[in-house]
Design an enzyme around this catalytic site. Sequence first.
Site, mmCIF file in Angstrom:
data_model
loop_
_atom_site.group_PDB
_atom_site.id
_atom_site.type_symbol
_atom_site.label_atom_id
_atom_site.label_comp_id
_atom_site.label_asym_id
_atom_site.label_seq_id
_atom_site.Cartn_x
_atom_site.Cartn_y
_atom_site.Cartn_z
ATOM 1 N N LYS A 1 0.554 -0.890 0.111
ATOM 2 C CA LYS A 1 -0.230 -0.168 0.072
ATOM 3 C C LYS A 1 1.065 1.135 0.213
ATOM 4 C CE LYS A 1 -4.048 -0.598 2.893
ATOM 5 N NZ LYS A 1 -4.725 -0.475 3.759
ATOM 6 N N GLU B 1 1.449 -4.572 4.326
ATOM 7 C CA GLU B 1 0.583 -5.683 5.553
ATOM 8 C C GLU B 1 0.104 -7.282 5.190
ATOM 9 O OE1 GLU B 1 -1.802 -2.022 7.030
ATOM 10 O OE2 GLU B 1 -2.957 -2.965 5.370
ATOM 11 N N LYS B 2 -0.229 -7.567 6.027
ATOM 12 C CA LYS B 2 -1.118 -8.860 5.680
ATOM 13 C C LYS B 2 -2.478 -8.784 5.151
ATOM 14 C CE LYS B 2 -2.893 -13.577 7.215
ATOM 15 N NZ LYS B 2 -1.719 -14.063 5.710
ATOM 16 N N HIS C 1 -14.135 0.226 -3.694
ATOM 17 C CA HIS C 1 -13.563 0.674 -2.534
ATOM 18 C C HIS C 1 -14.125 1.821 -2.546
ATOM 19 C CE1 HIS C 1 -10.319 -1.488 -2.266
ATOM 20 N NE2 HIS C 1 -9.404 -1.212 -3.780
ATOM 21 N N LYS D 1 -18.238 3.193 -0.714
ATOM 22 C CA LYS D 1 -19.144 2.678 -0.242
ATOM 23 C C LYS D 1 -20.642 3.690 -0.458
ATOM 24 C CE LYS D 1 -16.080 3.608 4.102
ATOM 25 N NZ LYS D 1 -16.258 4.993 4.952
ATOM 26 N N GLU E 1 -7.284 2.777 8.149
ATOM 27 C CA GLU E 1 -6.904 4.572 8.349
ATOM 28 C C GLU E 1 -8.014 5.384 9.191
ATOM 29 O OE1 GLU E 1 -7.143 7.065 4.525
ATOM 30 O OE2 GLU E 1 -9.456 5.625 4.125
ATOM 31 N N ARG F 1 -12.473 13.877 9.711
ATOM 32 C CA ARG F 1 -13.928 14.674 9.491
ATOM 33 C C ARG F 1 -14.785 13.904 9.210
ATOM 34 N NH1 ARG F 1 -14.950 11.729 4.795
ATOM 35 N NH2 ARG F 1 -12.778 10.734 4.270
HETATM 36 P P1 ADP Z 1 -7.497 4.898 0.688
HETATM 37 O O1 ADP Z 1 -7.449 5.478 1.872
HETATM 38 O O2 ADP Z 1 -7.684 4.189 -0.234
HETATM 39 O O3 ADP Z 1 -8.993 4.201 0.407
HETATM 40 P P2 ADP Z 1 -7.802 2.160 2.471
HETATM 41 O O4 ADP Z 1 -6.210 1.405 3.968
HETATM 42 O O5 ADP Z 1 -8.626 2.500 3.497
HETATM 43 O O6 ADP Z 1 -7.101 2.657 1.882
HETATM 44 O O7 ADP Z 1 -7.876 -0.001 1.484
HETATM 45 C C1 ADP Z 1 -9.248 0.907 1.161
HETATM 46 C C2 ADP Z 1 -9.989 -0.343 0.838
HETATM 47 O O8 ADP Z 1 -8.658 -1.047 0.702
HETATM 48 C C3 ADP Z 1 -9.792 -1.098 2.464
HETATM 49 O O9 ADP Z 1 -11.411 -1.125 2.400
HETATM 50 C C4 ADP Z 1 -10.357 -2.260 2.166
HETATM 51 O O10 ADP Z 1 -11.280 -3.372 0.886
HETATM 52 C C5 ADP Z 1 -8.386 -3.036 1.245
HETATM 53 N N1 ADP Z 1 -7.623 -2.913 2.222
HETATM 54 C C6 ADP Z 1 -7.077 -2.006 2.492
HETATM 55 N N2 ADP Z 1 -5.676 -2.792 3.200
HETATM 56 C C7 ADP Z 1 -5.877 -4.073 3.088
HETATM 57 C C8 ADP Z 1 -5.573 -5.738 3.908
HETATM 58 N N3 ADP Z 1 -4.827 -5.362 4.123
HETATM 59 N N4 ADP Z 1 -6.465 -6.931 3.832
HETATM 60 C C9 ADP Z 1 -7.002 -6.700 2.655
HETATM 61 N N5 ADP Z 1 -8.006 -5.572 2.095
HETATM 62 C C10 ADP Z 1 -7.235 -4.290 1.839
#
Ligand code: ADP
Length: 447
Positions: free
Chosen positions: A158, A200-201, A235, A237, A287, A291
């Site tokens: 990421k 990350e995992k 991603h 909602k 994260e 806001r």
């Molecule tokens: P962004 O800020 O780009 O939206 P996030 O860290 O919130 O990034 O992650 C967005 C989406 O990516 C999450 O809602 C999930 O669907 C997927 N995701 C993120 N990290 C993981 C993880 N470790 N394992 C599985 N899916 C993940």
Amino acid sequence: MFQKILIANRGEIALRVLRACKELGIQTVVVHSTADADAMHVRLADESVCIGPPPSRDSYLNIHQIVAACEITGADAVHPGYGFLSENAKFADILAAHNITFIGPSGDHIRIMGDKIEAKRTAKRLGIPVVPGSDGAVTEEKEAKRIAAEIGYPVIIKASAGGGGRGMKVAHTEADLEVALQTARSEAGAAFGDDAVYIEKYLQKPRHIEVQVFGDGFGRGVHFGERDCSLQRRHQKVWEEANSPALNAEERSRIGSICATAIADLGYSGAGTIEFLYENGEFYFIEMNTRLQVEHPVTEAITGIDLVHEQIRVASGGGLSVKQEDIKFNGHAIECRINAEDPRAFTPSPGTITHFHTPGGLGIRVDSGVYSGYRIPPYYDSLIGKLIVHGRNRVECMMRLRRALDEFVVDGIKTTLPLFRDLVGNADIANGDYDIHWLEKYLAKEE
Ligand code: ADP
């Protein structure tokens, strides 16, 4: 309390904030682009200032023009809504330098949470459970392989500066890892100007569960329970609910207390959302958003508390109107995001709304800035409204939602309403049995 708040946003959220200001007896100023001159929030505000042409970078993201609008109108605070400048630390700092209150946390807190590596490190230090992975940025392939072997495949790479689901790559085997690392780094560099990535995992079938928190500005923190936002497409909602169908009261209170304590220890001020992936009874921080969220109304529905009132109170130094023990969770709420999009292809459908009729009755709330005859400009995101339904329990909420969706009429453009009419009749949805991949699989099957 503030005399005059400038609302630096548009659409349904500008109207949402305007309503809260009116209730509190605070004067409102809205800013708008030339494309939004006839928007509802412009019509209803006490004053309005045109700050530029349609493209966001020339208007809603133009810090200089917004500060000038504050000075011309004498606004003493700015509510940024969500998106646009709401998580821009520089904007918060500039307002502070002009003695204008930013209704949100400090620039420093926005900065920490805007950097995902720093955010994860901070979360871990504050006792929030995180996804196992690298302790900071990873550049060397050898190191990446060692960490991946340690936590086990699959892993996800990421971008530290990431957002909107961009700059993420999954590696299922060691052979995938090299390519994933390189692609993620070059994508992150191109998209965000920062190629720092971490590992990350990869969780296979998690739910997205987020906790609404508030810092009161005096070093105390509270939580307003969670929202389940697992129904997503790319991603984004689509449908959110509170409480999560997956949690019991004990889990809610456990994760809620962890988050409230963390917020207090951080000295955070204002509204925030701590986002988790949830799998096999465990929470994993991904994260924090510093806001108000699009989906905040489901929390308002089950707690009966106006979160924008609370944001304004806290920013003005008046603290929260409630203590943790006053926050009770009543019944169930669901929000459907109604976008001006084709309900299958999800392509934008701007144009003129020829007829707009919203549902009513007990437990129904529609937050929308559009009206019959309104022309949707093609420059901004496609959210035209949110339907929020509350019931004494999830079953009642779903019955009411089905009925409300039947009443809702939007003519002249395509919307995502038909998708929700399908979802409300689906057995998995009725059982609350879905994870973050459910919706995409469902849509692929329907094609
Ligand atoms: P962004 O800020 O780009 O939206 P996030 O860290 O919130 O990034 O992650 C967005 C989406 O990516 C999450 O809602 C999930 O669907 C997927 N995701 C993120 N990290 C993981 C993880 N470790 N394992 C599985 N899916 C993940």
